[in-house]
Write an enzyme that holds these catalytic residues in place. Structure first.
Site, PDB file in Angstrom:
ATOM      1  N   CYS A   2       0.836  -1.189   0.000  1.00  0.00           N
ATOM      2  CA  CYS A   2       0.000   0.000   0.000  1.00  0.00           C
ATOM      3  C   CYS A   2       0.876   1.245   0.000  1.00  0.00           C
ATOM      4  O   CYS A   2       2.078   1.176   0.242  1.00  0.00           O
ATOM      5  CB  CYS A   2      -0.915   0.025   1.222  1.00  0.00           C
ATOM      6  SG  CYS A   2      -2.030  -1.394   1.334  1.00  0.00           S
ATOM      7  N   GLY A  28      -0.718   0.605  -5.002  1.00  0.00           N
ATOM      8  CA  GLY A  28      -2.035   0.042  -4.733  1.00  0.00           C
ATOM      9  C   GLY A  28      -3.075   0.598  -5.674  1.00  0.00           C
ATOM     10  O   GLY A  28      -3.211   1.814  -5.791  1.00  0.00           O
ATOM     11  N   ASN A 101       0.599   0.128   5.806  1.00  0.00           N
ATOM     12  CA  ASN A 101       1.238  -0.649   4.752  1.00  0.00           C
ATOM     13  C   ASN A 101       1.992  -1.789   5.401  1.00  0.00           C
ATOM     14  O   ASN A 101       2.878  -1.566   6.233  1.00  0.00           O
ATOM     15  CB  ASN A 101       2.212   0.229   3.954  1.00  0.00           C
ATOM     16  CG  ASN A 101       3.035  -0.567   2.960  1.00  0.00           C
ATOM     17  OD1 ASN A 101       2.586  -1.580   2.446  1.00  0.00           O
ATOM     18  ND2 ASN A 101       4.245  -0.112   2.687  1.00  0.00           N
ATOM     19  N   GLY A 102       1.646  -3.020   5.032  1.00  0.00           N
ATOM     20  CA  GLY A 102       2.342  -4.163   5.600  1.00  0.00           C
ATOM     21  C   GLY A 102       1.376  -5.254   6.011  1.00  0.00           C
ATOM     22  O   GLY A 102       0.239  -5.328   5.536  1.00  0.00           O
ATOM     23  N   TYR A 257      11.203  -4.500  -7.411  1.00  0.00           N
ATOM     24  CA  TYR A 257       9.969  -4.347  -8.174  1.00  0.00           C
ATOM     25  C   TYR A 257       9.072  -3.193  -7.747  1.00  0.00           C
ATOM     26  O   TYR A 257       8.615  -2.413  -8.575  1.00  0.00           O
ATOM     27  CB  TYR A 257       9.178  -5.655  -8.085  1.00  0.00           C
ATOM     28  CG  TYR A 257       7.798  -5.601  -8.714  1.00  0.00           C
ATOM     29  CD1 TYR A 257       7.630  -5.657 -10.096  1.00  0.00           C
ATOM     30  CD2 TYR A 257       6.655  -5.503  -7.922  1.00  0.00           C
ATOM     31  CE1 TYR A 257       6.368  -5.611 -10.677  1.00  0.00           C
ATOM     32  CE2 TYR A 257       5.391  -5.461  -8.493  1.00  0.00           C
ATOM     33  CZ  TYR A 257       5.248  -5.514  -9.864  1.00  0.00           C
ATOM     34  OH  TYR A 257       4.007  -5.464 -10.433  1.00  0.00           O
ATOM     35  N   THR A 303       9.134  -2.021 -15.055  1.00  0.00           N
ATOM     36  CA  THR A 303      10.121  -1.961 -13.983  1.00  0.00           C
ATOM     37  C   THR A 303      11.445  -2.633 -14.324  1.00  0.00           C
ATOM     38  O   THR A 303      12.430  -2.434 -13.613  1.00  0.00           O
ATOM     39  CB  THR A 303       9.554  -2.601 -12.695  1.00  0.00           C
ATOM     40  OG1 THR A 303       8.924  -3.841 -13.033  1.00  0.00           O
ATOM     41  CG2 THR A 303       8.535  -1.690 -12.042  1.00  0.00           C
ATOM     42  N   ASP A 365      13.172  -9.479 -17.078  1.00  0.00           N
ATOM     43  CA  ASP A 365      12.158  -8.989 -16.146  1.00  0.00           C
ATOM     44  C   ASP A 365      12.793  -8.798 -14.782  1.00  0.00           C
ATOM     45  O   ASP A 365      13.863  -9.357 -14.490  1.00  0.00           O
ATOM     46  CB  ASP A 365      10.985  -9.965 -16.051  1.00  0.00           C
ATOM     47  CG  ASP A 365       9.678  -9.254 -15.699  1.00  0.00           C
ATOM     48  OD1 ASP A 365       9.717  -8.049 -15.391  1.00  0.00           O
ATOM     49  OD2 ASP A 365       8.620  -9.899 -15.744  1.00  0.00           O
ATOM     50  N   ASP A 366      12.135  -7.988 -13.939  1.00  0.00           N
ATOM     51  CA  ASP A 366      12.679  -7.741 -12.602  1.00  0.00           C
ATOM     52  C   ASP A 366      12.627  -8.997 -11.746  1.00  0.00           C
ATOM     53  O   ASP A 366      13.499  -9.251 -10.931  1.00  0.00           O
ATOM     54  CB  ASP A 366      11.913  -6.603 -11.917  1.00  0.00           C
ATOM     55  CG  ASP A 366      10.411  -6.783 -12.022  1.00  0.00           C
ATOM     56  OD1 ASP A 366       9.872  -7.643 -11.310  1.00  0.00           O
ATOM     57  OD2 ASP A 366       9.776  -6.078 -12.832  1.00  0.00           O
TER      58      ASP A 366
END
Length: 510
Positions: A2, A28, A101-102, A257, A303, A365-366
């Protein structure tokens, strides 16, 4: 994952918080919310959708005040319902709004304790509501009509002693100020900044430094593991270390990422870290594939571009943009349900045939998480005329669930789970697969800040820095967060929304 923002200013903050959330939208896309304060009242607007869709002129006009917080949500559990959009709000004590966030790894235990100790009822499946109520309960235990910085810091200290997992949060206490705090391991990122005005200093708290830059604030630093900062509604700044034994172990996947490349996290430039990842990957190819026949390096947008460009430069191979991305399709990694991820890839990417036809192509790709998306991309490359299709990942194999706020829910859904590199390569339909070595990834990130002694590497190693993640917990999380469970909850949520619409009930928080 988030995105968070909080601002205490000398003028209205609604537009600044909105602009900050758009900058953090990559963190998000499920829901967004803003809470502001003015003259004893909290004004709240939140709903499902992107920032631009949730807030209209009528909502912005109603978000009054010079102090507020905002949140963009990316669910790791629970249904994608408006009830779980943030910020959450609780009346007692004082009136507290919180964005988080988490992920808490002991949220079930905390729910039971909150009811037993304070008769607090948790109304959603979100651990963010649990975190809010733990903070509220600890503040209430002081029994004061008015609170100051020391009371807030003492409450955060008690919160750290009770809550386990990775978390960063911003909270607004009605009529008092804004608090920002970070878990004792510093797993999830959070920074703060300030700017001087003619009327005094203004402060900002955000998940990433890019929001601070874009809004014209000056980055001061990251909030340290276990630290809390408090900014009163008058603009007075306070900070204190609130954890007994903090240690910095940030999530390395932010650099791989999640974070924007123009952000700085724990003193490390995300852009430079990704450049180093590409360089390290090129050195590995030189070591292990001396006579490679790569004609062109093509990134999977967006990314991986930084790493792919540096990889191509180091190898002395052409770099080309071979895929065009439809920017109006959400990121597939954070879309609920494997079926929707499968459907969206062809809508999201289209190959430029001229860059593939007759060439040996290295797709970069990442990271490779579930593999479903990548197998379709390999098919697209072959259909576009590629002679051979190789894959390089800037991260090591993602083989274990992440329990600190990233949607890597069950081992069985990860392509690298219990598979060798050769098995993964065959499953993806590629001619060769190269993964970054874990030691190289750590060095690429740590080189930006030698003071970082360790990272959370749990999705690569299965070792969880908080030390409380058991096999039983992982099984419990898997049952809640598998694609099957998400699809079931989504169907229930849709059915509930149909009932509400049919009954004529419409909810708008403003």
């Amino acid at each position: 994952m988030c995105g968070l923002i909080g601002i205490v200013a000398r003028e209205a903050v609604n537009q600044s918080i909105y602009d900050g959330l758009t900058v953090l939208q990559h963190r998000g896309q499920d829901a967004a919310g803003i809470a502001t304060y003015e003259d004893g009242r909290v004004y709240l607007r939140k709903s499902n959708g992107l920032v631009r869709d949730v807030f209209h002129t009528r909502h912005m006009i109603n978000l009054k005040g010079r102090m507020g917080i905002g949140h963009v949500r990316y669910p790791t559990a629970g249904a994608s319902s408006t009830a779980e959009a943030q910020p959450f709000y609780v009346n007692s004590p004082y009136g507290i709004s919180l964005g988080h966030n988490g992920n808490l790894t002991n949220s079930d235990q905390l729910k039971r304790e909150l009811f037993q100790e304070g008769l607090r009822h948790i109304n959603t499946d979100s651990d963010s509501e649990v975190l809010l109520n733990v903070f509220a309960h600890e503040l209430q235990s002081f029994g004061k009509r008015r609170i100051g910085p020391e009371d807030i810091f003492n409450a955060i200290g008690r919160l750290h002693a009770r809550c386990r997992g990775g978390y960063a949060a911003v909270a607004m206490i009605t009529g008092v100020g804004i608090v920002g705090f970070r878990d004792p391991w510093g797993i999830r990122p959070i920074v703060f900044g300030m700017r001087e005005t003619a009327n005094g200093p203004e402060y900002i708290i955000a998940s990433e430094s890019v929001a601070i830059d874009v809004l014209g604030f000056r980055l001061i630093r990251d909030i340290a593991p276990g630290e809390a900062i408090f900014i009163s509604k008058e603009g007075e700044f306070h900070s204190r270390q609130c954890a007994e034994s903090p240690r910095l172990a940030p999530c390395i996947f932010e650099h791989v990422y999640f974070a924007r490349p123009d952000s700085i996290i724990d003193g490390v430039s995300v852009h430079k870290a990704r450049m180093r990842m590409g360089e390290a990957l090129a050195h590995k190819i030189r070591r292990e594939w001396l006579n490679h026949d790569i004609d062109v390096v093509i990134p999977i947008p967006d990314t991986s571009r930084t790493a792919a460009l540096e990889l191509a430069h180091t190898l002395g191979v052409d770099y080309r943009e071979g895929f065009i991305k439809n920017r109006y399709i959400p990121r597939t990694f954070i879309m609920p349900g494997q079926a929707m991820r499968r459907k969206s890839v062809r809508q999201k990417l289209n190959a430029i045939g001229l860059e593939f036809e007759g060439k040996n192509v290295l797709l970069v790709d990442d990271s490779i998480v579930r593999g479903t998306t990548f197998s379709q991309i390999v098919e697209m490359a072959r259909e576009a005329g590629a002679r051979r299709v190789y894959i390089a990942s800037a991260a090591p194999p993602v083989a274990f669930p992440n329990v600190y706020g990233i949607d890597m829910p069950t081992g069985e859904e990860l392509v690298a789970y219990n598979r060798s590199v050769d098995e993964i390569c065959r499953l993806l339909g590629a001619d060769r697969l190269i993964y970054q070595d874990l030691e190289d990834l750590v060095e690429c990130a740590r080189r930006g800040n030698a003071a970082i002694e360790e990272f959370d590497l749990s999705c690569f190693t299965g070792c969880y820095v908080t030390g409380d993640v058991s096999e039983g917990y992982l099984n419990h999380v898997g049952l809640q967060r598998s694609d099957e469970a998400k699809a079931r909850r989504a169907a229930q949520s849709n059915a509930l929304q149909d009932v509400h619409v049919g009954s004529g009930a419409v909810v708008d928080l403003n």
